[in-house]
Design an enzyme around this catalytic site. Sequence first.
Site, PDB file in Angstrom:
ATOM      1  N   LYS A 177      -1.771  11.832  -7.209  1.00 11.29           N
ATOM      2  CA  LYS A 177      -1.204  10.597  -7.731  1.00 11.29           C
ATOM      3  C   LYS A 177      -1.902   9.419  -7.045  1.00 11.29           C
ATOM      4  CE  LYS A 177       1.632   7.013  -8.303  1.00 11.29           C
ATOM      5  NZ  LYS A 177       1.375   5.696  -7.693  1.00 11.29           N
ATOM      6  N   GLU A 252      -0.914   9.624   7.001  1.00 12.02           N
ATOM      7  CA  GLU A 252      -1.808   8.658   7.659  1.00 12.02           C
ATOM      8  C   GLU A 252      -1.290   7.285   7.284  1.00 12.02           C
ATOM      9  OE1 GLU A 252      -3.949   5.969   8.234  1.00 12.02           O
ATOM     10  OE2 GLU A 252      -5.701   6.763   7.167  1.00 12.02           O
ATOM     11  N   CYS A 286      -7.002   0.839   7.167  1.00  8.24           N
ATOM     12  CA  CYS A 286      -5.892   1.256   8.025  1.00  8.24           C
ATOM     13  C   CYS A 286      -6.265   1.228   9.494  1.00  8.24           C
ATOM     14  CB  CYS A 286      -5.429   2.653   7.623  1.00  8.24           C
ATOM     15  SG  CYS A 286      -6.751   3.884   7.565  1.00  8.24           S
ATOM     16  N   GLU A 385       0.844  -4.964  11.084  1.00  6.07           N
ATOM     17  CA  GLU A 385      -0.360  -4.800  10.268  1.00  6.07           C
ATOM     18  C   GLU A 385      -0.348  -5.811   9.124  1.00  6.07           C
ATOM     19  OE1 GLU A 385      -2.796  -0.992   8.621  1.00  6.07           O
ATOM     20  OE2 GLU A 385      -0.691  -1.079   8.066  1.00  6.07           O
TER      21      GLU A 385
END
Length: 492
Positions: A177, A252, A286, A385
């Site tokens: 997906k 992750e 990331c 972040e």
Amino acid sequence: MREKLFIDGQWMAPAAGGTFPVIDPATEETIFHAPAGTAPDIDLAVHAARRAFDHGPWPRLSGKERAECLRRIATIILARKDELARMEVRDNGKPLPEAIWDMEDTAGCFQFYAGLAEEMDETPEEMIALAEPRFSAKVVREPIGVAGAIIPWNYPLLMASWKVAPALAAGCTMVLKPSELTPLTALELGAIVEEVGLPAGVLNIVTGLGAEAGRPLSEHPGIDKLAFTGSVPTGAKIMAAAARDIKNVSLELGGKSPFVVFADSDIDRAVEWIMFGIFWNQGQVCSATSRVLVEESLYPALLARLVEEAAKIRIGNGLADGTLLGPLVSKGQYDKVLAAIERGKEEGATVAGGGQRPAGLNTGYFLEPTILTDMAEDSFVWKEEIFGPVVCVKPFRDEQDAIRMANDSRFGLAAAVMSKDRARCERVARAFRAGIVWINCSQPTFTEAPWGGYKQSGIGRELGRWGLSNYLETKQITAFEADEPWGWYIKG
């Protein structure tokens, strides 16, 4: 562009008949309407993958046979890399040279796991030495089953390969997906595996919105393994869904990675790697080293040079020659990054460079590379972040101060250190609480090496042999080899 879902080796219209717009972030134009899969499509795909695993040939092929398919996938990707890269640019916004590099890395990922698939044939089992001589024991590795993979929008096809390639190498089947923001190259992967002749149901691709397709996939009882790359909040929901059926899960989940620069570092090299560590892919990485810690004596000169060089970065449409910084992926992400910069200013941060829409780029989700200073250690921009071309820079006193500041984070994906003193670099690298550490560089990523983080940056590792292990179960087979009876209950 593919207008249907790829399920059980066929192209199928979504059950609900819906679509969602795909927007070019450089022009804000709708370039395609992708098929919107929902729970019935996920169910169909999972059942197809289940049949392919339980009754199909794929898990029963030799590693060499699976490797041949993986190498053919890599060959087609390389042959089509320019076309696929341009599709990625229109979907994601990144500069074309970066997208081409992504396609090459994607092909390399399939090639690497083809090699590991072949190696599995060489060591199909491992004998275990036992203290009891009347028994023998061996360990075999078997595919985990049906895997569900949910991938992000920052490296659409490359992130797909990080999950698809090891899963297929292991003998698993999969439902993939992709992000609703960047579905195009994932659908194209369906056409590639169709051309290769992958058995029906081995790889199924369902595009759709997270709540309508991602959630049903993570909650489906027919899935044995969930692999996810994305945000911490979504990762937590996937963990909760996996817990209900005790599914195997790997996550992750991003980070707020530090880059420690000592005073003996060369300024030009430091500035180059700092910029590569945060402005590559518009900072939508990331592992981006978005917290830069500079030793006090070097701080003023390095900051001035960083501001100067960041201002020279050419910003524009990723398809334009010379572009080094494209638009952010979507309006939602653009607004989120701008809001973070404003919050930083409200909390006392100084915008030392950038922070605005570039002059002359009135359409598209463009933002100047942004450098923030003077923020408090407990401020939002230092702790959280941002996932954009925004770097926070702070001075530090000494090595212990740098390590303390670097590790003071709920994340632990990556970290970097720069110094001419290699012993100090090694010492600091060991002290970082992070799964990936770079010395005198930032962001190099190799398929052969493990990828993953500590703390809230995730669970498990991708890439390398560790990535293959994500999709394998370990089975012990023990046999009683003695001629005499066991004699515990029945005495001879």
